[in-house]
Motif scaffolding. Structure first.
Motif, PDB file in Angstrom:
ATOM      1  N   GLY A  77      54.884 -19.766 -29.738  1.00  0.00           N
ATOM      2  CA  GLY A  77      54.350 -18.734 -30.627  1.00  0.00           C
ATOM      3  C   GLY A  77      55.171 -17.461 -30.645  1.00  0.00           C
ATOM      4  N   SER A  78      55.933 -17.208 -29.591  1.00  0.00           N
ATOM      5  CA  SER A  78      56.779 -16.017 -29.555  1.00  0.00           C
ATOM      6  C   SER A  78      58.011 -16.177 -30.435  1.00  0.00           C
ATOM      7  CB  SER A  78      57.227 -15.730 -28.116  1.00  0.00           C
ATOM      8  OG  SER A  78      58.203 -16.664 -27.672  1.00  0.00           O
ATOM      9  N   PHE A  79      58.335 -17.429 -30.731  1.00  0.00           N
ATOM     10  CA  PHE A  79      59.515 -17.727 -31.544  1.00  0.00           C
ATOM     11  C   PHE A  79      59.140 -18.061 -32.982  1.00  0.00           C
ATOM     12  CE2 PHE A  79      62.965 -20.394 -33.160  1.00  0.00           C
ATOM     13  CZ  PHE A  79      64.086 -19.688 -32.743  1.00  0.00           C
ATOM     14  N   LEU A  80      58.062 -18.828 -33.133  1.00  0.00           N
ATOM     15  CA  LEU A  80      57.622 -19.267 -34.457  1.00  0.00           C
ATOM     16  C   LEU A  80      56.313 -18.596 -34.832  1.00  0.00           C
ATOM     17  CD1 LEU A  80      58.249 -23.095 -33.976  1.00  0.00           C
ATOM     18  CD2 LEU A  80      59.777 -21.462 -35.097  1.00  0.00           C
ATOM     19  N   THR A  81      56.210 -18.101 -36.047  1.00  0.00           N
ATOM     20  CA  THR A  81      54.962 -17.506 -36.524  1.00  0.00           C
ATOM     21  C   THR A  81      54.025 -18.617 -36.994  1.00  0.00           C
ATOM     22  OG1 THR A  81      56.015 -17.200 -38.682  1.00  0.00           O
ATOM     23  CG2 THR A  81      55.984 -15.304 -37.202  1.00  0.00           C
ATOM     24  N   GLY A  82      52.731 -18.332 -36.963  1.00  0.00           N
ATOM     25  CA  GLY A  82      51.753 -19.305 -37.440  1.00  0.00           C
ATOM     26  C   GLY A  82      51.263 -20.274 -36.388  1.00  0.00           C
ATOM     27  N   HIS A 127      49.487 -15.164 -28.933  1.00  0.00           N
ATOM     28  CA  HIS A 127      49.294 -13.726 -28.868  1.00  0.00           C
ATOM     29  C   HIS A 127      50.628 -12.974 -28.810  1.00  0.00           C
ATOM     30  CE1 HIS A 127      44.931 -13.961 -28.301  1.00  0.00           C
ATOM     31  NE2 HIS A 127      45.175 -15.044 -27.580  1.00  0.00           N
ATOM     32  N   PHE A 128      51.708 -13.715 -29.011  1.00  0.00           N
ATOM     33  CA  PHE A 128      53.031 -13.097 -28.936  1.00  0.00           C
ATOM     34  C   PHE A 128      53.832 -13.339 -30.207  1.00  0.00           C
ATOM     35  CE2 PHE A 128      51.645 -13.843 -24.580  1.00  0.00           C
ATOM     36  CZ  PHE A 128      51.895 -12.607 -23.995  1.00  0.00           C
ATOM     37  N   TYR A 129      53.129 -13.415 -31.340  1.00  0.00           N
ATOM     38  CA  TYR A 129      53.790 -13.668 -32.622  1.00  0.00           C
ATOM     39  C   TYR A 129      54.804 -12.590 -32.967  1.00  0.00           C
ATOM     40  CZ  TYR A 129      50.331 -10.258 -34.238  1.00  0.00           C
ATOM     41  OH  TYR A 129      49.567  -9.119 -34.389  1.00  0.00           O
ATOM     42  N   HIS A 130      54.560 -11.355 -32.491  1.00  0.00           N
ATOM     43  CA  HIS A 130      55.473 -10.249 -32.805  1.00  0.00           C
ATOM     44  C   HIS A 130      56.725 -10.258 -31.938  1.00  0.00           C
ATOM     45  CE1 HIS A 130      52.858  -9.109 -29.547  1.00  0.00           C
ATOM     46  NE2 HIS A 130      53.475  -7.969 -29.330  1.00  0.00           N
ATOM     47  N   PHE A 131      56.793 -11.170 -30.965  1.00  0.00           N
ATOM     48  CA  PHE A 131      57.970 -11.252 -30.096  1.00  0.00           C
ATOM     49  C   PHE A 131      59.158 -11.912 -30.798  1.00  0.00           C
ATOM     50  CE2 PHE A 131      56.712 -10.663 -25.378  1.00  0.00           C
ATOM     51  CZ  PHE A 131      56.003  -9.515 -25.704  1.00  0.00           C
ATOM     52  N   TRP A 132      58.926 -12.427 -32.017  1.00  0.00           N
ATOM     53  CA  TRP A 132      60.056 -12.975 -32.771  1.00  0.00           C
ATOM     54  C   TRP A 132      61.148 -11.919 -32.909  1.00  0.00           C
ATOM     55  CZ3 TRP A 132      62.117 -10.627 -36.971  1.00  0.00           C
ATOM     56  CH2 TRP A 132      61.330  -9.689 -37.656  1.00  0.00           C
ATOM     57  N   PHE A 133      60.760 -10.646 -32.945  1.00  0.00           N
ATOM     58  CA  PHE A 133      61.735  -9.568 -33.096  1.00  0.00           C
ATOM     59  C   PHE A 133      62.710  -9.549 -31.914  1.00  0.00           C
ATOM     60  CE2 PHE A 133      62.909  -5.085 -32.261  1.00  0.00           C
ATOM     61  CZ  PHE A 133      63.638  -4.844 -33.404  1.00  0.00           C
ATOM     62  N   PHE A 134      62.212  -9.820 -30.716  1.00  0.00           N
ATOM     63  CA  PHE A 134      63.078  -9.843 -29.537  1.00  0.00           C
ATOM     64  C   PHE A 134      64.082 -10.995 -29.610  1.00  0.00           C
ATOM     65  CE2 PHE A 134      59.282  -7.704 -27.495  1.00  0.00           C
ATOM     66  CZ  PHE A 134      59.881  -6.452 -27.446  1.00  0.00           C
ATOM     67  N   TRP A 135      63.614 -12.168 -30.066  1.00  0.00           N
ATOM     68  CA  TRP A 135      64.531 -13.294 -30.220  1.00  0.00           C
ATOM     69  C   TRP A 135      65.601 -12.983 -31.267  1.00  0.00           C
ATOM     70  CZ3 TRP A 135      64.392 -16.412 -26.345  1.00  0.00           C
ATOM     71  CH2 TRP A 135      63.194 -16.737 -25.709  1.00  0.00           C
ATOM     72  N   ILE A 179      69.853 -12.740 -30.971  1.00  0.00           N
ATOM     73  CA  ILE A 179      70.851 -13.294 -31.892  1.00  0.00           C
ATOM     74  C   ILE A 179      71.814 -12.209 -32.356  1.00  0.00           C
ATOM     75  CG2 ILE A 179      71.192 -14.409 -34.139  1.00  0.00           C
ATOM     76  CD1 ILE A 179      68.481 -15.778 -33.733  1.00  0.00           C
ATOM     77  N   MET A 180      71.284 -11.013 -32.665  1.00  0.00           N
ATOM     78  CA  MET A 180      72.141  -9.903 -33.087  1.00  0.00           C
ATOM     79  C   MET A 180      73.119  -9.512 -31.978  1.00  0.00           C
ATOM     80  SD  MET A 180      71.295  -9.263 -36.198  1.00  0.00           S
ATOM     81  CE  MET A 180      70.899 -11.004 -36.350  1.00  0.00           C
ATOM     82  N   LEU A 181      72.667  -9.560 -30.733  1.00  0.00           N
ATOM     83  CA  LEU A 181      73.535  -9.217 -29.608  1.00  0.00           C
ATOM     84  C   LEU A 181      74.645 -10.250 -29.432  1.00  0.00           C
ATOM     85  CD1 LEU A 181      70.889  -7.949 -27.037  1.00  0.00           C
ATOM     86  CD2 LEU A 181      72.815  -6.622 -27.915  1.00  0.00           C
ATOM     87  N   VAL A 218      62.357 -15.342 -37.295  1.00  0.00           N
ATOM     88  CA  VAL A 218      63.488 -15.160 -36.397  1.00  0.00           C
ATOM     89  C   VAL A 218      64.765 -15.759 -36.985  1.00  0.00           C
ATOM     90  CG1 VAL A 218      63.106 -17.284 -35.098  1.00  0.00           C
ATOM     91  CG2 VAL A 218      64.211 -15.345 -33.987  1.00  0.00           C
ATOM     92  N   LEU A 219      64.638 -16.749 -37.865  1.00  0.00           N
ATOM     93  CA  LEU A 219      65.803 -17.423 -38.438  1.00  0.00           C
ATOM     94  C   LEU A 219      66.162 -16.932 -39.842  1.00  0.00           C
ATOM     95  CD1 LEU A 219      65.135 -21.102 -37.253  1.00  0.00           C
ATOM     96  CD2 LEU A 219      66.609 -19.360 -36.218  1.00  0.00           C
ATOM     97  N   ARG A 220      65.512 -15.891 -40.291  1.00  0.00           N
ATOM     98  CA  ARG A 220      65.900 -15.299 -41.582  1.00  0.00           C
ATOM     99  C   ARG A 220      67.087 -14.362 -41.338  1.00  0.00           C
ATOM    100  NH1 ARG A 220      59.665 -13.916 -43.466  1.00  0.00           N
ATOM    101  NH2 ARG A 220      58.950 -16.081 -43.423  1.00  0.00           N
ATOM    102  N   LEU A 221      68.159 -14.964 -40.873  1.00  0.00           N
ATOM    103  CA  LEU A 221      69.290 -14.201 -40.353  1.00  0.00           C
ATOM    104  C   LEU A 221      69.993 -13.340 -41.396  1.00  0.00           C
ATOM    105  CD1 LEU A 221      70.877 -16.845 -37.932  1.00  0.00           C
ATOM    106  CD2 LEU A 221      69.317 -14.960 -37.407  1.00  0.00           C
TER     107      LEU A 221
END
Length: 337
Positions: free
Chosen positions: A109-114, A119-127, A131-133, A182-185
């Motif tokens: 859930g931290s990586f994929l929404t839905g 409870h960690f759906y917003h952690f996609w930003f960290f992943w 990738i940006m790093l 997270v993959l909408r790069l």
């Protein structure tokens, strides 16, 4: 006070933090938001949150004299400590209190929404930051080799984003919907590059021009922001996708993001003490806000007046983070060093 800090960038990051809470407090599918023009407008005002976060990161990261993979990996390690630490703590608590094994589901859930019960759906930003790093050293090399190459790269990603936005109006919303955030790069790289552009010395002449006409550009920014909100409300009915993420590729969002970042980067806000107090807590606020919003919204009054959730959640998160950052070892989970 640290006069070397760019308080303007700090301030816009604080505003973005509040806008994230706005996005998560006002669900556009709820009748109280969908049928209320003020609530709907406020929700779409939050559209700028994620673009600003990526631009702020690119502003500093892509304008370092050099970035090695060792540096990127160190930053990635710190992000993973936060992500894994929170998921492990939550999963351990659920295992002890409810005898449920939630670890794998929460990681997913931290990586994929839905993902249900995540409870960690917003952690996609960290992943996405990870990738940006990973690509930042490559972008910095391009920038150091030739600013023109960097501009070409930025233009290419801008055109890709605009083309994707246009495609939404021709029945292709499913492509973007089916792609995890997270993959909408192309979107995240676009704003990362734009942030790096605004922070680059080659952009200083434009900054100077904007500074000379600061009031005019501020008015233009406000007008475009209002137009963007109106467009977003209209667009939701046209493409059948109400969430703000549908508009990240839109030219209005891109323009407002660039102008806003430029204006704040050259601003001299007289709020030094407030900014210095709040800015260290923004990472923790982002982490906690979804949990706090979920608890606050259980009170019936917030179902009728969801706008009130925004300041309440922000203040509660700020208090909790400030307290937790004083506790040894616990503070590691609230700051990205």
């Amino acid at each position: 006070m640290n006069r070397k800090r760019n308080y303007g960038i700090d301030l816009i990051k604080i505003i973005a933090c509040i806008l994230v809470i706005t996005l998560h407090s006002l669900d556009p599918m709820m009748p109280v938001v969908r049928n209320n023009m003020f609530n709907a407008a406020l929700y779409y005002a939050g559209t700028m949150a994620i673009p600003i976060f990526f631009m702020a990161s690119g502003y500093f990261m892509l304008n370092k004299s050099t970035i090695s993979y060792a540096y990127s990996l160190k930053r990635i390690k710190n992000i993973l400590i936060i992500v894994i630490g929170w998921i492990l703590l939550y999963s351990a608590a659920v295992l002890v209190l409810k005898s449920k094994f939630e670890l794998l589901n929460q990681v997913k859930g931290s990586f994929l929404t839905g993902v249900s019960e995540s409870h960690f759906y917003h952690f996609w930003f960290f992943w996405s930051l990870i990738i940006m790093l990973l690509i930042a050293p490559i972008i910095v090399k391009i920038l150091q080799r030739s600013f023109k190459y960097y501009l070409v790269l930025t233009v290419v990603f801008t055109l890709i984003c605009l083309a994707q936005d246009i495609s939404l109006h021709f029945g292709y919303t499913y492509i973007m919907k089916d792609t995890p955030q997270v993959l909408r790069l192309n979107i995240w790289i676009e704003y990362y590059l734009l942030g790096g552009l605004v922070g680059n010395t080659h952009f200083n002449k434009i900054k100077y021009f904007v500074k000379q006409h600061y009031l005019l550009f501020s008015l233009i920014d406000i007008v475009l922001y209002v137009v963007m909100i109106i467009y977003s409300i209209w667009n939701a009915h046209i493409i059948g996708w109400a969430y703000a993420e549908a508009n990240y590729n839109n030219i209005l969002v891109i323009l407002v993001a660039i102008i806003s970042m430029t204006l704040f980067s050259i601003a001299n806000p007289k709020l030094d003490r407030i900014i210095e107090f709040v800015i260290p807590a923004t990472m923790g606020i982002y982490i906690l806000q979804s949990f706090v919003i979920g608890i606050v919204e259980k009170n019936s009054i917030f179902s009728t007046y969801p706008v009130v959730v925004i300041p309440v959640a922000f203040i509660l998160c700020l208090i909790i983070v400030k307290f937790c950052k004083r506790i040894p070892f616990v503070e590691i989970l609230f700051s990205l060093k």
